[in-house]
Scaffold this motif. Structure first.
Motif, PDB file in Angstrom:
ATOM      1  N   ARG A 349     -76.269  66.755  81.164  1.00 28.16           N
ATOM      2  CA  ARG A 349     -75.817  66.029  82.347  1.00 28.16           C
ATOM      3  C   ARG A 349     -76.004  66.854  83.618  1.00 28.16           C
ATOM      4  NH1 ARG A 349     -70.081  65.019  81.574  1.00 28.16           N
ATOM      5  NH2 ARG A 349     -70.098  66.047  79.566  1.00 28.16           N
ATOM      6  N   ARG A 390     -77.557  63.008  74.263  1.00 26.02           N
ATOM      7  CA  ARG A 390     -77.936  63.899  75.361  1.00 26.02           C
ATOM      8  C   ARG A 390     -78.341  65.272  74.834  1.00 26.02           C
ATOM      9  NH1 ARG A 390     -73.286  61.492  77.898  1.00 26.02           N
ATOM     10  NH2 ARG A 390     -73.869  60.108  79.608  1.00 26.02           N
ATOM     11  N   ASP A 562     -67.511  64.619  84.325  1.00 22.56           N
ATOM     12  CA  ASP A 562     -68.717  64.482  85.147  1.00 22.56           C
ATOM     13  C   ASP A 562     -68.580  65.229  86.467  1.00 22.56           C
ATOM     14  OD1 ASP A 562     -69.868  62.914  83.195  1.00 22.56           O
ATOM     15  OD2 ASP A 562     -69.185  61.031  84.085  1.00 22.56           O
ATOM     16  N   THR A 565     -69.812  68.833  85.807  1.00 18.40           N
ATOM     17  CA  THR A 565     -71.272  68.920  85.683  1.00 18.40           C
ATOM     18  C   THR A 565     -71.964  68.667  87.023  1.00 18.40           C
ATOM     19  OG1 THR A 565     -71.336  66.603  84.977  1.00 18.40           O
ATOM     20  CG2 THR A 565     -71.209  68.286  83.262  1.00 18.40           C
TER      21      THR A 565
END
Length: 822
Positions: A349, A390, A562, A565
């Motif tokens: 990510r 991922r 998130d 990241t």
């Protein structure tokens, strides 16, 4: 009146009844004392059982035919408990790997009593404890026993009953563990007839591979660029971990003993074992061996360069441990973990190729350089997290790769009698990546062993058990059972097994020795065949089946947010552009990539799975904040020195003097951007290599005006990233431009004309207008006078000019005298 009295009496009686009912309702609504039915566990903890010893830990054909369990019962409640009794119970052998977890928690219907209850204590007061010892034969035809007739993994349970004060008799607690039976020993003392030994079935041995982790959580202080000597650590826990009896010393010592020639002369255990090494630990240990300091602050925000430190105490221990590891690595397999045990899903990510290579490609080079070996390549070890889509995409970018990760848990097959365990058959998950899975139930059992049990994030919630409730001895028994289960279950397929403990395994000395002894016992008894990790990788990479991608992320616990990241992605973008502008310092040999490498590694440490799942995001935020401040400081360390005054340009071509400062330890390529006003032209100096320290510059400019102006100067990298703070210069120009040039030419031409005219007139003997105020020169006399020539009348004598009175001399005469004197 009588009617009124009657009605009043009725009202009084009604009020009394209502009062009684209200009182009863209040009594009924008060919190009641917990009462538990006999034979059922109480929801309120009153006592806790702790199993301290199981003899033998693994039953073999040479063991005693009796199992002995010792432990204590502790009153942890808020009241005394009377008639505390314990009883040993057993269940049939496990038939599926999921039962390695489910049999340790939940219902107890499958357990049967071995013997009657044994009274431990007539009464236990609060905080008191009492010991117990229970023994039972493995098998018997005349008395109660554990009914162990053949090898397998058998669940055992110690049941605790008692009567809490103000309560009824109930089952207050139980302790469960697994008993691995590799072979049933003979019983020559049986009353009816002697019982012969029952050896294991070795017709279908299991290909066995075990990873032995050597890793730790990140210890290097964040935000410290390369070239800083000595290195800074956040704490000094590694000093005790490397020392004798420390965690990393225990793991290394156990592997040294298990693979030594005295214990493993034929090298079978050595071939089955592979060291899973975190390159971040090697980097830290190598730096510690050269001397280091420890930050005085436990807060990551207070660990930047310049903060107080104290010398570390583990330099000698780190050097000794590292040398021992080098020796061991030369005789056994070594494979790298992702750098700092970074989460590959979160790393994908972030979407930074440089960071991806640092996590999955560079670890081999680091291990090879520090340990002076050739490590196993083409394999990605994921001992603590699931293999997600991922993660597969990230590994696919590195080319052919084999991922060793947990298999997806499969639900129980309720339509049949048998349970279905996790599918551990190797398969291809992408055209570039193959999966060599391990059983998550077995991995969870290994993760629970030791003094710091953990629940891995790849484990399905249906397999969670109360690991903190069980004692370390019980958890060690569960790990031993997990190691041996597939070897003792001939029907289990496929006949391969990969044992993958957690990367930061925290084992005591006895735990590590017993686990490796179980591995050796499995191989030496013929139940397993060693399978080196390189052979496993080669077989998995050769698979040509159609790719089947992994499932979704099974557990949100431990997932990096998130926001984390996104911050790392932004910081890596800035750091990459700054590194691209740096060059090599020829004095020290330090390159730009080496100078910023610790900051890139800090990004991977922020995504480390070595810390508890519930604290990952908080610790990552602290580390990225410190690293972000350091990156800002690096950009601010390269700047233009503000003169603090004004510059005066004498001519239109006078250069603009500047001074640049580079506070970094390596040279950096920069460009000057000068925002000049109209009428000023600045010559572009191109890319300038700025060495560490100060560099004076003279910027060529051309000015076509005479006034004071403000000039903004900015320093940038070649690709346009601003460095330092922009500087505004006050510049005063004395240049007049083209007008002054024309006036100067005109005046010069006029002067040349006047001088030429005078010279022309003098050459021709003609008076010049500039000489009109002078007396004419005397006439020339003829050399001889002819006859009849009249002589000029005598001229009056002329006194010298100096003899005349000053007031009578004309101005013109005084000027002529001055010219003659000159």
């Amino acid at each position: 009146m009588s009617g009124l009295r009657l009605r009043c009496a009725r009202l009084l009686r009604l009020a009394a009844v209502i009062g009684i009912i209200a009182g009863l309702s209040m009594v009924l609504t008060l919190p009641a004392t917990p009462r538990a039915k006999a034979g059922e566990p109480s929801s309120t903890p009153f006592v806790q059982i702790r199993i301290d010893r199981v003899t033998p830990e693994m039953v073999t054909t040479t063991s005693e035919p009796v199992v002995t369990v010792s432990g204590i019962v502790i009153n942890i409640g808020d009241r005394p408990v009377r008639d505390v009794m314990v009883r040993l119970e057993h269940a049939p052998a496990l038939t599926a790997s999921d039962e390695l977890r489910t049999s340790l928690d939940g219902g107890t219907d499958q357990y049967e009593a071995v013997a009657d209850f044994l009274t431990v204590s007539p009464e236990l007061q609060r905080g008191q404890q009492a010991g117990f010892t229970l023994s039972a034969p493995l098998r018997s035809s005349t008395k109660p026993s554990l009914d162990v007739e053949k090898p397998g993994i058998y669940p055992l349970l110690v049941n605790v009953n008692g009567t809490p004060d103000y309560g009824a008799p109930a089952r207050l607690d139980n302790g469960r563990f697994l008993l691995p039976v590799v072979g049933v020993p003979p019983d020559k003392a049986a009353e009816s007839e002697a019982l012969d030994a029952v050896p294991p079935d070795t017709q279908k041995p299991v290909w066995m591979t075990m990873l032995w982790p050597l890793a730790d959580r990140p210890r290097l202080a964040p935000g410290v660029p390369g070239g800083s000597i000595p290195v800074r650590l956040v704490d000094d826990e590694l000093a005790s971990s490397f020392a004798s009896g420390g965690r990393l010393d225990v793991l290394l010592s156990a592997a040294e003993l298990a693979t030594s020639r005295e214990v493993d002369p034929d090298g079978t255990v050595t071939r089955a074992l592979c060291l899973a090494v975190d390159p971040d630990l090697l980097v830290t240990a190598n730096a510690m061996s050269a001397g280091y300091v420890v930050s005085d602050s436990a807060d990551p925000a207070g660990q930047l360069p310049g903060t107080p430190t104290h010398p570390g105490t583990g330099q000698a221990a780190a050097a000794t441990w590292l040398n021992r590891l080098r020796t061991l690595a030369h005789r056994t397999c070594v494979a790298p973990l992702p750098y700092a045990q970074a989460d590959l899903d979160a790393l994908q990510r972030v979407n930074n190729p440089e960071l991806r290579d640092a996590a999955t490609v560079s670890p081999n080079d680091i291990i090879d350089r520090i340990l002076e070996i050739n490590s196993t390549r083409g394999v990605a070890l994921l001992p603590d997290g699931p293999l997600t889509n991922r993660a597969v995409d990230l590994l696919s970018a590195d080319g052919a790769m084999v991922a060793v990760a947990a298999a997806e848990s499969m639900p129980e097959d309720t339509s049949g009698d048998e349970q279905i365990s996790a599918d551990i058959t190797p398969r291809r998950v992408s055209p570039q990546v193959a999966l060599a899975p391990f059983d998550p139930a077995i991995g969870a059992a290994l993760s629970a062993a030791g003094s710091n049990p953990v629940v891995p994030t790849y484990l399905d919630s249906s397999l969670n058990v109360r690991i903190m409730h069980d004692s370390s001895t019980a958890r060690r028994q569960d790990a031993l059972g997990a190691i041996l289960w597939r070897s003792l279950a001939p029907a289990a397929a496929p006949r391969t097994q990969i044992l993958v403990p957690p990367a930061t395994w925290n084992l005591q000395g006895d735990d590590a020795q017993l686990i490796l002894t179980a591995l050796a016992t499995t191989i030496h008894s013929g139940l397993a065949v060693p399978r080196p990790l390189p052979a496993l990788v080669a077989d998995a990479a050769a698979r040509t089946d159609p790719p089947r991608p992994p499932g979704r992320y099974p557990n949100v616990r431990g997932r990096f947010s998130d926001d984390i990241t996104a911050v790392i992605s932004s910081q890596m973008s800035r750091l990459g552009k700054l590194t691209a502008a740096m060059t090599t310092d020829h004095r020290t040999g330090l390159t730009g990539a080496q100078y910023t490498a610790p900051l890139r590694e800090d990004m991977l440490r922020a995504l480390s799975q070595s810390v508890p799942p519930d604290t990952r995001n908080g610790l990552a935020q602290q580390r990225t904040s410190v690293v972000g401040n350091t990156i800002n400081d690096l950009f601010g360390a390269v700047t233009i020195v503000n003169p603090g005054g004004s510059y005066t340009l004498a001519t239109e071509h006078s250069p603009l003097p500047l001074a640049l400062h580079n506070g970094l330890s390596v040279p950096i390529r920069v460009k000057l951007q000068v925002d000049a006003p109209p009428g000023m032209t600045v010559t572009d100096l191109g890319v300038i290599e700025l060495p560490p320290g100060y560099l004076p510059l003279r910027v060529p400019v051309e000015v076509n005006f005479t006034q004071r102006v403000a000039v903004d100067v900015t320093l940038k990298t070649p690709d346009g990233m601003p460095l330092g703070a922009p500087v505004r210069l006050s510049v005063h120009s004395n240049a007049y431009g083209k007008v002054l040039f024309a006036i100067t030419l005109t005046a010069a031409a006029f002067l040349v004309f006047l001088a030429g005219r005078r010279l022309w007139h003098r050459f021709r003997g003609q008076p010049d207008r500039a000489d009109l105020d002078r007396d004419p020169p005397p006439a020339r006399r003829p050399k001889a006078l002819g006859a009849g020539a009249a002589e000029d009348p005598p001229r009056p004598a002329r006194l010298p000019t100096s003899a005349r009175p000053p007031e009578t001399r004309p101005v013109a005469a005084r000027r002529v005298d001055e010219e003659h004197r000159v």
